[in-house]
Design an enzyme around this catalytic site. Structure first.
Site, PDB file in Angstrom:
ATOM      1  N   LYS A  11       0.887  -1.246   0.070  1.00  0.00           N
ATOM      2  CA  LYS A  11      -0.001  -0.131   0.178  1.00  0.00           C
ATOM      3  C   LYS A  11       0.859   1.106  -0.147  1.00  0.00           C
ATOM      4  O   LYS A  11       2.146   1.422   0.336  1.00  0.00           O
ATOM      5  CB  LYS A  11      -0.844  -0.079   1.192  1.00  0.00           C
ATOM      6  CG  LYS A  11      -2.015  -1.180   1.268  1.00  0.00           C
ATOM      7  CD  LYS A  11      -2.909  -1.114   2.415  1.00  0.00           C
ATOM      8  CE  LYS A  11      -3.836  -2.333   2.392  1.00  0.00           C
ATOM      9  NZ  LYS A  11      -4.900  -2.017   3.296  1.00  0.00           N
ATOM     10  N   TYR A  51     -12.425  -2.345  -3.362  1.00  0.00           N
ATOM     11  CA  TYR A  51     -12.865  -2.348  -2.194  1.00  0.00           C
ATOM     12  C   TYR A  51     -14.185  -2.154  -1.937  1.00  0.00           C
ATOM     13  O   TYR A  51     -14.666  -1.891  -0.893  1.00  0.00           O
ATOM     14  CB  TYR A  51     -12.165  -1.314  -1.223  1.00  0.00           C
ATOM     15  CG  TYR A  51     -10.699  -1.651  -0.569  1.00  0.00           C
ATOM     16  CD1 TYR A  51     -10.762  -2.896  -0.026  1.00  0.00           C
ATOM     17  CD2 TYR A  51      -9.619  -1.017  -0.857  1.00  0.00           C
ATOM     18  CE1 TYR A  51      -9.327  -3.458   0.596  1.00  0.00           C
ATOM     19  CE2 TYR A  51      -8.454  -1.612  -0.408  1.00  0.00           C
ATOM     20  CZ  TYR A  51      -8.118  -2.775   0.361  1.00  0.00           C
ATOM     21  OH  TYR A  51      -6.925  -2.955   0.800  1.00  0.00           O
ATOM     22  N   PHE A  59     -15.080   3.761   7.000  1.00  0.00           N
ATOM     23  CA  PHE A  59     -13.717   4.220   6.586  1.00  0.00           C
ATOM     24  C   PHE A  59     -13.780   4.263   5.049  1.00  0.00           C
ATOM     25  O   PHE A  59     -12.433   4.423   4.519  1.00  0.00           O
ATOM     26  CB  PHE A  59     -12.949   3.147   7.467  1.00  0.00           C
ATOM     27  CG  PHE A  59     -12.908   1.858   7.235  1.00  0.00           C
ATOM     28  CD1 PHE A  59     -12.522   0.959   6.065  1.00  0.00           C
ATOM     29  CD2 PHE A  59     -13.343   1.034   8.121  1.00  0.00           C
ATOM     30  CE1 PHE A  59     -12.731  -0.398   5.833  1.00  0.00           C
ATOM     31  CE2 PHE A  59     -13.654  -0.561   7.725  1.00  0.00           C
ATOM     32  CZ  PHE A  59     -13.276  -0.904   6.552  1.00  0.00           C
ATOM     33  N   THR A  93      -5.312  -6.499  11.012  1.00  0.00           N
ATOM     34  CA  THR A  93      -5.491  -5.420  10.168  1.00  0.00           C
ATOM     35  C   THR A  93      -4.866  -4.216  11.162  1.00  0.00           C
ATOM     36  O   THR A  93      -4.044  -3.359  10.594  1.00  0.00           O
ATOM     37  CB  THR A  93      -6.962  -5.340  10.318  1.00  0.00           C
ATOM     38  OG1 THR A  93      -7.497  -6.513   9.602  1.00  0.00           O
ATOM     39  CG2 THR A  93      -7.229  -4.050   9.612  1.00  0.00           C
ATOM     40  N   ASN A 114      -1.951   0.451   6.695  1.00  0.00           N
ATOM     41  CA  ASN A 114      -1.335  -0.792   7.155  1.00  0.00           C
ATOM     42  C   ASN A 114      -0.591  -1.481   6.153  1.00  0.00           C
ATOM     43  O   ASN A 114      -0.380  -2.803   6.505  1.00  0.00           O
ATOM     44  CB  ASN A 114      -2.591  -1.686   7.987  1.00  0.00           C
ATOM     45  CG  ASN A 114      -3.356  -2.004   6.853  1.00  0.00           C
ATOM     46  OD1 ASN A 114      -3.450  -1.760   5.747  1.00  0.00           O
ATOM     47  ND2 ASN A 114      -4.561  -2.812   7.425  1.00  0.00           N
ATOM     48  N   HIS A 117      -2.004  -5.351   1.498  1.00  0.00           N
ATOM     49  CA  HIS A 117      -3.416  -6.157   1.496  1.00  0.00           C
ATOM     50  C   HIS A 117      -3.310  -7.588   1.146  1.00  0.00           C
ATOM     51  O   HIS A 117      -2.270  -7.749   0.442  1.00  0.00           O
ATOM     52  CB  HIS A 117      -4.356  -5.429   0.266  1.00  0.00           C
ATOM     53  CG  HIS A 117      -5.418  -6.356   0.047  1.00  0.00           C
ATOM     54  ND1 HIS A 117      -6.752  -6.483   0.668  1.00  0.00           N
ATOM     55  CD2 HIS A 117      -5.545  -7.230  -1.255  1.00  0.00           C
ATOM     56  CE1 HIS A 117      -7.442  -7.381  -0.145  1.00  0.00           C
ATOM     57  NE2 HIS A 117      -6.614  -7.798  -1.296  1.00  0.00           N
TER      58      HIS A 117
HETATM   59  P1  RTP Z   1      -7.011  -6.066   3.437  1.00  0.00           P
HETATM   60  O1  RTP Z   1      -8.319  -6.164   2.888  1.00  0.00           O
HETATM   61  O2  RTP Z   1      -6.373  -4.618   2.955  1.00  0.00           O
HETATM   62  O3  RTP Z   1      -6.104  -6.923   3.428  1.00  0.00           O
HETATM   63  O4  RTP Z   1      -7.038  -5.943   5.009  1.00  0.00           O
HETATM   64  P2  RTP Z   1      -7.986  -6.807   6.221  1.00  0.00           P
HETATM   65  O5  RTP Z   1      -8.425  -7.778   5.296  1.00  0.00           O
HETATM   66  O6  RTP Z   1      -6.930  -7.237   7.150  1.00  0.00           O
HETATM   67  O7  RTP Z   1      -9.010  -5.618   6.695  1.00  0.00           O
HETATM   68  P3  RTP Z   1     -10.410  -5.483   6.215  1.00  0.00           P
HETATM   69  O8  RTP Z   1     -11.511  -5.609   7.141  1.00  0.00           O
HETATM   70  O9  RTP Z   1     -10.916  -6.077   4.980  1.00  0.00           O
HETATM   71  O10 RTP Z   1     -10.252  -3.763   5.632  1.00  0.00           O
HETATM   72  C1  RTP Z   1      -9.906  -3.460   4.475  1.00  0.00           C
HETATM   73  C2  RTP Z   1      -8.850  -2.176   4.790  1.00  0.00           C
HETATM   74  O11 RTP Z   1      -9.653  -1.048   5.087  1.00  0.00           O
HETATM   75  C3  RTP Z   1      -8.892  -0.206   6.250  1.00  0.00           C
HETATM   76  N1  RTP Z   1      -9.569  -0.296   7.536  1.00  0.00           N
HETATM   77  N2  RTP Z   1      -9.432   1.088   7.954  1.00  0.00           N
HETATM   78  N3  RTP Z   1     -10.330   2.904   9.997  1.00  0.00           N
HETATM   79  C4  RTP Z   1     -10.485   1.894  10.241  1.00  0.00           C
HETATM   80  O12 RTP Z   1     -11.241   1.546  11.209  1.00  0.00           O
HETATM   81  C5  RTP Z   1     -10.278   0.771   9.006  1.00  0.00           C
HETATM   82  N4  RTP Z   1     -10.823  -0.765   9.324  1.00  0.00           N
HETATM   83  C6  RTP Z   1     -10.164  -1.002   8.056  1.00  0.00           C
HETATM   84  C7  RTP Z   1      -7.602  -1.045   6.215  1.00  0.00           C
HETATM   85  O13 RTP Z   1      -6.582  -0.665   5.199  1.00  0.00           O
HETATM   86  C8  RTP Z   1      -7.769  -2.412   6.070  1.00  0.00           C
HETATM   87  O14 RTP Z   1      -6.629  -3.286   5.704  1.00  0.00           O
HETATM   88 MG    MG Z   2      -9.907  -7.692   3.636  1.00  0.00          MG
END
Ligand code: RTP
Ligand code: MG
Length: 140
Positions: A11, A51, A59, A93, A114, A117
């Site tokens: 990212k 996304y 968010f 995450t 973070n 992805h």
């Molecule tokens: P990713 O899809 O990016 O691999 O991450 P992940 O599965 O660990 O997390 P996900 O729940 O799918 O969330 C996607 C991305 O959204 C951003 N996020 N921001 N501000 C917040 O509370 C928040 N929560 C999620 C993060 O960039 C996350 O990786």
């Molecule tokens: Mg995810």
């Protein structure tokens, strides 16, 4: 365990800090092979499409702005159980919850910015790889 492929994105917070090589070393040390990789600039609309599962989350707008803020490195990782293995190497995450030694524990700046992805299931991996890579870019 079956050999799988998964979609990874380094990212903008990580490309900005020149961390691509350090992050790729983590993947390779875990036995994941980088079988395709390119640096691209997403538009906000392209980030939003990618996304869209999060479209109703508070968010979402911030996430789309962030993903389009600077170039990203998109890549396909291959290996036994690659989808779960990649998510292990990434860590939780929120970097505050990520296990020591994971990419997010070492490099992530916040829950939003973070560093990486990773696809979360075989169906999403297939769709996400097809979103960024053509068949010609993937050696069988
Ligand atoms: P990713 O899809 O990016 O691999 O991450 P992940 O599965 O660990 O997390 P996900 O729940 O799918 O969330 C996607 C991305 O959204 C951003 N996020 N921001 N501000 C917040 O509370 C928040 N929560 C999620 C993060 O960039 C996350 O990786
Ligand atoms: Mg995810």
């Amino acid at each position: 365990m079956a050999v799988e492929r998964t979609l990874s994105i380094i990212k903008p917070d990580a490309t900005r800090r020149n961390l691509t090589g350090k992050i790729n070393a983590k993947f390779e040390e875990a036995g994941l092979r980088i079988v395709a990789q390119k640096r691209i600039q997403l538009t906000k609309a392209q980030a939003g499409e990618f996304y869209k599962v999060h479209a109703e989350r508070p968010f979402y707008d911030e996430l789309c702005d962030f993903m389009a803020s600077e170039p990203v490195v998109v890549q396909v990782l291959e290996g036994e159980g690659a989808i779960a293995k990649n998510r292990e190497v990434m860590g939780a995450t929120n970097p505050a919850d990520a296990d020591e030694g994971t990419i997010r524990a070492e490099f992530a700046e916040s829950v939003g910015e973070n560093s990486v992805h990773g696809s979360d299931a075989p169906e999403t991996a297939a769709a996400e790889i097809a979103y960024y890579f053509s068949g010609l870019e993937l050696v069988g």
